[in-house]
Design an enzyme around this catalytic site. Structure first.
Site, PDB file in Angstrom:
ATOM      1  N   HIS A 119       1.634   4.527  -3.121  1.00 16.24           N
ATOM      2  CA  HIS A 119       1.177   5.952  -3.010  1.00 16.24           C
ATOM      3  C   HIS A 119       2.482   6.857  -3.435  1.00 16.24           C
ATOM      4  O   HIS A 119       2.183   7.676  -4.619  1.00 16.24           O
ATOM      5  CB  HIS A 119       1.850   6.231  -1.678  1.00 16.24           C
ATOM      6  CG  HIS A 119       0.483   6.487  -0.418  1.00 16.24           C
ATOM      7  ND1 HIS A 119      -0.593   6.477  -0.990  1.00 16.24           N
ATOM      8  CD2 HIS A 119       0.199   5.880   0.806  1.00 16.24           C
ATOM      9  CE1 HIS A 119      -2.351   6.570   0.323  1.00 16.24           C
ATOM     10  NE2 HIS A 119      -0.868   5.589   0.954  1.00 16.24           N
ATOM     11  N   HIS A 143       0.967  -1.412  -0.056  1.00 19.90           N
ATOM     12  CA  HIS A 143      -0.328   0.073  -0.356  1.00 19.90           C
ATOM     13  C   HIS A 143       1.043   1.129  -0.256  1.00 19.90           C
ATOM     14  O   HIS A 143       0.508   1.900  -0.327  1.00 19.90           O
ATOM     15  CB  HIS A 143      -1.481  -0.483   1.378  1.00 19.90           C
ATOM     16  CG  HIS A 143      -1.578   1.189   1.311  1.00 19.90           C
ATOM     17  ND1 HIS A 143      -2.713   1.304   1.475  1.00 19.90           N
ATOM     18  CD2 HIS A 143      -1.432   2.378   1.819  1.00 19.90           C
ATOM     19  CE1 HIS A 143      -3.571   2.751   1.277  1.00 19.90           C
ATOM     20  NE2 HIS A 143      -1.882   3.370   2.075  1.00 19.90           N
ATOM     21  N   GLU A 144       1.975   0.765   0.984  1.00 17.66           N
ATOM     22  CA  GLU A 144       2.911   1.940   0.710  1.00 17.66           C
ATOM     23  C   GLU A 144       3.250   2.818  -0.481  1.00 17.66           C
ATOM     24  O   GLU A 144       3.528   3.694  -0.663  1.00 17.66           O
ATOM     25  CB  GLU A 144       3.540   2.625   2.258  1.00 17.66           C
ATOM     26  CG  GLU A 144       2.936   2.908   3.525  1.00 17.66           C
ATOM     27  CD  GLU A 144       2.358   3.841   3.949  1.00 17.66           C
ATOM     28  OE1 GLU A 144       2.740   4.804   3.520  1.00 17.66           O
ATOM     29  OE2 GLU A 144       1.084   3.839   4.567  1.00 17.66           O
ATOM     30  N   GLU A 148      -5.990   6.934  -0.984  1.00 16.85           N
ATOM     31  CA  GLU A 148      -6.112   5.563  -0.357  1.00 16.85           C
ATOM     32  C   GLU A 148      -6.516   4.114  -0.756  1.00 16.85           C
ATOM     33  O   GLU A 148      -5.952   3.589  -0.501  1.00 16.85           O
ATOM     34  CB  GLU A 148      -6.669   6.018   1.223  1.00 16.85           C
ATOM     35  CG  GLU A 148      -5.891   6.908   2.341  1.00 16.85           C
ATOM     36  CD  GLU A 148      -4.613   6.164   2.478  1.00 16.85           C
ATOM     37  OE1 GLU A 148      -4.820   5.444   2.898  1.00 16.85           O
ATOM     38  OE2 GLU A 148      -3.485   7.206   2.246  1.00 16.85           O
TER      39      GLU A 148
HETATM   40 ZN   LIG Z   1      -2.217   5.445   2.311  1.00 18.80          ZN
END
Ligand SMILES: [Zn+2]
Length: 410
Positions: free
Chosen positions: A278, A274-275, A352
């Site tokens: 980003h 997830h990071e 997100e």
């Molecule tokens: Zn996030």
């Protein structure tokens, strides 16, 4: 009545009212039924506790916002800003040193106002629900380090801004914008190495199953995994987290020890994915550009109001000065800053969802992220049913139930 004063009073009261409405709606939205997605993870006792925690936080926040809004308005109407101005002028320093003292004095007053709430939150509220690990010693040392950093970093930045506004005429806002942007970028660059270690211990993530799994994932995605660290988050709280910080060679990925303790390597890989999402999807860059543009807007608008006699009169100050103009403008700017915050929140929530989708598709296992999110929410007793108004007003992340649904629908 002075139009600026009217605007300022309306926006201070308005900001307070928005918070109060949001808390009221959240309290009404607490549902007796555990959301479907959590029925297998949360027992009714834990769910009840999470609602108690939500309500307890709300009550504290309500007292804090009411008291501080009231005190700011009283200070303003009672001529507190003029009193502080006379006090620093009496020292007889030059314009920049006087300005630094003015900001220092108002900053100390505002920190003193926030301190009791901060003590209460850490040592009463968080402790009651079993989260607090901060000792009084750590708490005091944290505050002192924070103060020293504010003086060392904030002081020269403020001095630069005062200098430019005093000297560069119509182009001053551009100088201020460029200067503060450069300093902020430089600080972001060195922070992982010089600033964060002042507060936490970072040790390279030891070799083992977790490290291997994370490295394999990063390699598959062509992401250079430099600086993978374990951070002693447990020094202050049992709450788990992970973050990316810095850029270029100094970039760091920090996993809280509490995260590693409570989650499976598969779940942590999903969090890392997830990071990385980003970063790969350009979110980090977009947010940085947005924040630079926001600073530009602030300085430009500031330059238009800096020597407005009416603004000074609203604060009961007769003699104009750059430093007081800066501070008064920042207060006048409250509604703009609130609107920009709402826009940034919406953008961040969109990011997100995108990073979640990235993690799901690159790991091929959306359920790993789902179980990580579920465990994080349950362990931190998060509010599982925030009202949409609160989400719109202040959430940087979408409600966890919506994230889980989006992950399962994809
Ligand atoms: Zn996030």
């Amino acid at each position: 009545m002075n139009i600026y004063l009217v605007l300022i009073l309306i926006s201070l009261a308005g900001a307070w009212l928005l918070g109060a409405i949001s808390r009221h709606l959240d309290a009404k939205n607490l549902s007796r039924e555990v959301p479907e997605e959590f029925r297998d993870t949360v027992d009714s006792e834990t769910y009840r506790r999470s609602q108690e925690y939500t309500l307890a936080k709300m009550r504290t926040e309500s007292v804090e916002e009411t008291v501080s809004t009231a005190l700011v308005i009283i200070f303003l109407l009672a001529g507190g800003f003029a009193w502080a101005d006379n006090l620093v002028r009496a020292a007889g320093f030059g314009p920049i040193a006087t300005g630094l003292c003015y900001f220092g004095l108002i900053g100390l007053l505002s920190a003193a106002l926030g301190l009791p709430f901060s003590v209460y939150n850490t040592f009463v509220l968080e402790k009651r629900f079993g989260f607090n690990k901060t000792t009084p010693g750590t708490f005091i040392v944290d505050r002192l380090k924070g103060l020293v950093l504010t003086v060392l970093i904030g002081g020269p930045m403020l001095a630069g801004v005062l200098l430019f506004f005093g000297w560069a005429g119509a182009a001053a806002w551009l100088w201020c914008w460029g200067f503060t942007t450069l300093v902020s970028l430089a600080i972001t660059y060195v922070a992982p190495q010089w600033i964060l270690p002042l507060f936490n211990k970072f040790s390279p993530l030891p070799d083992g199953e977790l490290r291997t799994m994370l490295e394999e994932y990063a390699q598959r995605e062509g992401f250079e995994l430099t600086g993978l660290y374990l951070m002693d988050g447990s020094k202050r709280s049992t709450k788990a987290n992970a973050f990316f910080t810095g850029f270029g060679k100094k970039k760091r990925i920090a996993l809280f020890d509490t995260l590693v303790e409570r989650h499976t390597p598969e779940e942590i890989t999903a969090v890392l994915a997830h990071e990385i999402g980003h970063s790969k999807l350009g979110h980090v860059r977009k947010m940085l550009v947005a924040s630079i543009l926001k600073t530009g807007l602030l300085f430009w608008l500031m330059s238009l109001f800096l020597d407005s006699k009416g603004l000074f009169a609203a604060f009961g100050v007769q003699e104009t000065s750059i430093y007081a103009g800066l501070l008064f403008f920042v207060i006048l700017y409250t509604p703009v800053s609130l609107l920009l915050g709402i826009a940034a929140g919406a953008l961040s929530r969109k990011h997100e969802f995108e990073a979640d989708a990235f993690a799901a598709s690159t790991t091929g296992k959306p359920e790993d992220l789902v179980s990580a999110l579920k465990r994080l929410s349950v362990d931190t007793l998060s509010n599982l049913t925030p009202h949409p108004f609160t989400v719109w007003l202040s959430y940087s992340h979408p409600p966890v139930v919506r994230r889980i649904r989006a992950l399962r629908e994809a």
